[in-house]
Design a protein around this motif. Structure first.
Motif, PDB file in Angstrom:
ATOM      1  N   PHE A  58       0.868  -1.181   0.000  1.00  0.00           N
ATOM      2  CA  PHE A  58       0.000   0.000   0.000  1.00  0.00           C
ATOM      3  C   PHE A  58       0.903   1.228   0.000  1.00  0.00           C
ATOM      4  O   PHE A  58       1.794   1.351   0.841  1.00  0.00           O
ATOM      5  CB  PHE A  58      -0.933   0.008   1.216  1.00  0.00           C
ATOM      6  CG  PHE A  58      -2.076  -0.949   1.092  1.00  0.00           C
ATOM      7  CD1 PHE A  58      -3.317  -0.514   0.645  1.00  0.00           C
ATOM      8  CD2 PHE A  58      -1.920  -2.286   1.402  1.00  0.00           C
ATOM      9  CE1 PHE A  58      -4.371  -1.391   0.513  1.00  0.00           C
ATOM     10  CE2 PHE A  58      -2.964  -3.182   1.274  1.00  0.00           C
ATOM     11  CZ  PHE A  58      -4.194  -2.729   0.822  1.00  0.00           C
ATOM     12  N   THR A  59       0.678   2.141  -0.924  1.00  0.00           N
ATOM     13  CA  THR A  59       1.612   3.249  -1.111  1.00  0.00           C
ATOM     14  C   THR A  59       1.195   4.551  -0.452  1.00  0.00           C
ATOM     15  O   THR A  59       2.000   5.479  -0.369  1.00  0.00           O
ATOM     16  CB  THR A  59       1.812   3.510  -2.611  1.00  0.00           C
ATOM     17  OG1 THR A  59       0.543   3.815  -3.203  1.00  0.00           O
ATOM     18  CG2 THR A  59       2.435   2.310  -3.305  1.00  0.00           C
ATOM     19  N   ALA A  60      -0.054   4.638   0.005  1.00  0.00           N
ATOM     20  CA  ALA A  60      -0.530   5.896   0.595  1.00  0.00           C
ATOM     21  C   ALA A  60      -1.402   5.607   1.812  1.00  0.00           C
ATOM     22  O   ALA A  60      -2.535   6.059   1.914  1.00  0.00           O
ATOM     23  CB  ALA A  60      -1.299   6.707  -0.444  1.00  0.00           C
ATOM     24  N   VAL A  61      -0.848   4.839   2.749  1.00  0.00           N
ATOM     25  CA  VAL A  61      -1.596   4.476   3.952  1.00  0.00           C
ATOM     26  C   VAL A  61      -1.115   5.346   5.116  1.00  0.00           C
ATOM     27  O   VAL A  61       0.084   5.475   5.349  1.00  0.00           O
ATOM     28  CB  VAL A  61      -1.493   2.964   4.259  1.00  0.00           C
ATOM     29  CG1 VAL A  61      -0.090   2.531   4.558  1.00  0.00           C
ATOM     30  CG2 VAL A  61      -2.431   2.564   5.374  1.00  0.00           C
ATOM     31  N   PHE A  62      -2.069   5.981   5.800  1.00  0.00           N
ATOM     32  CA  PHE A  62      -1.785   6.943   6.858  1.00  0.00           C
ATOM     33  C   PHE A  62      -2.467   6.524   8.149  1.00  0.00           C
ATOM     34  O   PHE A  62      -3.574   5.982   8.137  1.00  0.00           O
ATOM     35  CB  PHE A  62      -2.289   8.340   6.454  1.00  0.00           C
ATOM     36  CG  PHE A  62      -1.591   8.892   5.250  1.00  0.00           C
ATOM     37  CD1 PHE A  62      -0.504   9.744   5.384  1.00  0.00           C
ATOM     38  CD2 PHE A  62      -2.009   8.547   3.972  1.00  0.00           C
ATOM     39  CE1 PHE A  62       0.147  10.240   4.269  1.00  0.00           C
ATOM     40  CE2 PHE A  62      -1.359   9.039   2.847  1.00  0.00           C
ATOM     41  CZ  PHE A  62      -0.280   9.885   3.000  1.00  0.00           C
ATOM     42  N   ASN A  63      -1.836   6.838   9.261  1.00  0.00           N
ATOM     43  CA  ASN A  63      -2.383   6.581  10.585  1.00  0.00           C
ATOM     44  C   ASN A  63      -3.130   7.825  11.068  1.00  0.00           C
ATOM     45  O   ASN A  63      -2.596   8.936  10.998  1.00  0.00           O
ATOM     46  CB  ASN A  63      -1.229   6.258  11.551  1.00  0.00           C
ATOM     47  CG  ASN A  63      -1.698   6.031  12.962  1.00  0.00           C
ATOM     48  OD1 ASN A  63      -2.799   5.579  13.207  1.00  0.00           O
ATOM     49  ND2 ASN A  63      -0.842   6.351  13.918  1.00  0.00           N
ATOM     50  N   VAL A  64      -4.350   7.632  11.578  1.00  0.00           N
ATOM     51  CA  VAL A  64      -5.081   8.743  12.193  1.00  0.00           C
ATOM     52  C   VAL A  64      -4.591   8.842  13.632  1.00  0.00           C
ATOM     53  O   VAL A  64      -4.871   7.966  14.457  1.00  0.00           O
ATOM     54  CB  VAL A  64      -6.610   8.555  12.127  1.00  0.00           C
ATOM     55  CG1 VAL A  64      -7.315   9.725  12.806  1.00  0.00           C
ATOM     56  CG2 VAL A  64      -7.079   8.415  10.683  1.00  0.00           C
ATOM     57  N   LEU A  65      -3.830   9.903  13.912  1.00  0.00           N
ATOM     58  CA  LEU A  65      -3.278  10.129  15.250  1.00  0.00           C
ATOM     59  C   LEU A  65      -4.408  10.314  16.256  1.00  0.00           C
ATOM     60  O   LEU A  65      -5.492  10.766  15.904  1.00  0.00           O
ATOM     61  CB  LEU A  65      -2.378  11.363  15.215  1.00  0.00           C
ATOM     62  CG  LEU A  65      -1.258  11.329  14.171  1.00  0.00           C
ATOM     63  CD1 LEU A  65      -0.600  12.695  14.048  1.00  0.00           C
ATOM     64  CD2 LEU A  65      -0.247  10.254  14.508  1.00  0.00           C
ATOM     65  N   GLU A  66      -4.164   9.966  17.492  1.00  0.00           N
ATOM     66  CA  GLU A  66      -5.105  10.102  18.610  1.00  0.00           C
ATOM     67  C   GLU A  66      -6.183   9.028  18.609  1.00  0.00           C
ATOM     68  O   GLU A  66      -6.757   8.739  19.643  1.00  0.00           O
ATOM     69  CB  GLU A  66      -5.776  11.480  18.652  1.00  0.00           C
ATOM     70  CG  GLU A  66      -4.830  12.639  18.769  1.00  0.00           C
ATOM     71  CD  GLU A  66      -5.539  13.982  18.743  1.00  0.00           C
ATOM     72  OE1 GLU A  66      -6.790  14.041  18.891  1.00  0.00           O
ATOM     73  OE2 GLU A  66      -4.843  14.999  18.568  1.00  0.00           O
ATOM     74  N   GLY A  67      -6.512   8.453  17.462  1.00  0.00           N
ATOM     75  CA  GLY A  67      -7.515   7.406  17.403  1.00  0.00           C
ATOM     76  C   GLY A  67      -8.933   7.890  17.640  1.00  0.00           C
ATOM     77  O   GLY A  67      -9.212   9.089  17.666  1.00  0.00           O
ATOM     78  N   PHE A  68      -9.826   6.941  17.811  1.00  0.00           N
ATOM     79  CA  PHE A  68     -11.243   7.239  17.994  1.00  0.00           C
ATOM     80  C   PHE A  68     -11.541   7.727  19.406  1.00  0.00           C
ATOM     81  O   PHE A  68     -12.293   8.664  19.614  1.00  0.00           O
ATOM     82  CB  PHE A  68     -12.077   5.987  17.676  1.00  0.00           C
ATOM     83  CG  PHE A  68     -13.554   6.215  17.655  1.00  0.00           C
ATOM     84  CD1 PHE A  68     -14.145   6.879  16.587  1.00  0.00           C
ATOM     85  CD2 PHE A  68     -14.365   5.763  18.675  1.00  0.00           C
ATOM     86  CE1 PHE A  68     -15.517   7.092  16.544  1.00  0.00           C
ATOM     87  CE2 PHE A  68     -15.728   5.968  18.647  1.00  0.00           C
ATOM     88  CZ  PHE A  68     -16.315   6.634  17.578  1.00  0.00           C
TER      89      PHE A  68
END
Length: 156
Positions: free
Chosen positions: A120-130
Motif C-alpha cells: 500500500f503506497t498511501a496508507v496513513f495513521n489517524v493520530l489520537e484514534g477514535f
C-alpha cells in the motif's frame, strides 16, 4: 533530489505534508494525520477511512458513519488478524489514500506499517484514534481523539 511518484503528485496537501514528515522521521508508512484532517479528507472523498478496531469496539463504542471496517485484531484477546492486508486490499486499492483509525492510534500505526509492507503506497495513521489516549484517571476521551474533537460518529 528526490523524484515524486505519481501517487505523491495527486495527494491532497495534508497527506503530502504527512508523507514528508514521515520520511523525515523514518516511519515505514506514509505518515500520520490528525482526526480533523482525516475527517476533512474523508468527507471530501479524497481518502478512504478504515476502522481497524475489533467488531465489538465498533459496535459498542461507536464508529464514523460511512467508514470501512477491517479488523487489525479480533476477539476480546485482540488476536492479530492474519488476513488483515488481504481484507484491506479487497476494500481499497493499494495506490489509493487510506486513513487507518483505531482506539488511540497505536494499533492503526502497526496496521499502517503492515499495509505499507504489503504494497500500500498511501496508507496513513489517524493520530489520537477514535477514543484518544488513556489519562491518569484511566479514562479515554478527555483530552484527545476523534470523539473528543467533536467529529461525526454514531453508535449501534
Amino acid at each position: 533530489m528526490s523524484v515524486a511518484t505519481p501517487v505523491e503528485n495527486t495527494l491532497p496537501e495534508a497527506l503530502s505534508a504527512a508523507r514528508a514528515a514521515a520520511a523525515a522521521a523514518g516511519l515505514p508508512y506514509a505518515g500520520g494525520i490528525t482526526p480533523q484532517q482525516a475527517w476533512a479528507l474523508f468527507e471530501a472523498g479524497d481518502a478512504a477511512l478504515v476502522d481497524v478496531r475489533s467488531t465489538e469496539e465498533r459496535k459498542f463504542v461507536g464508529h464514523v458513519p460511512g467508514s470501512l471496517h477491517v479488523a487489525w485484531a479480533t476477539g476480546t484477546a485482540l488476536t492479530r488478524n492474519p488476513r488483515f492486508t488481504r481484507e484491506l486490499e479487497a476494500k481499497v486499492p493499494k495506490h489509493a489514500p487510506v486513513l487507518l483509525l483505531c482506539r488511540s492510534g497505536k494499533r492503526s500505526a502497526l496496521a499502517a506499517e503492515a499495509a505499507a509492507k504489503a504494497g500500500f503506497t498511501a496508507v496513513f495513521n489517524v493520530l489520537e484514534g477514535f477514543e484518544g489516549e488513556i489519562d491518569a484517571a484511566q479514562h479515554r476521551g478527555g483530552s484527545d481523539g476523534w470523539r473528543f474533537r467533536g467529529l461525526p460518529w454514531v453508535q449501534d
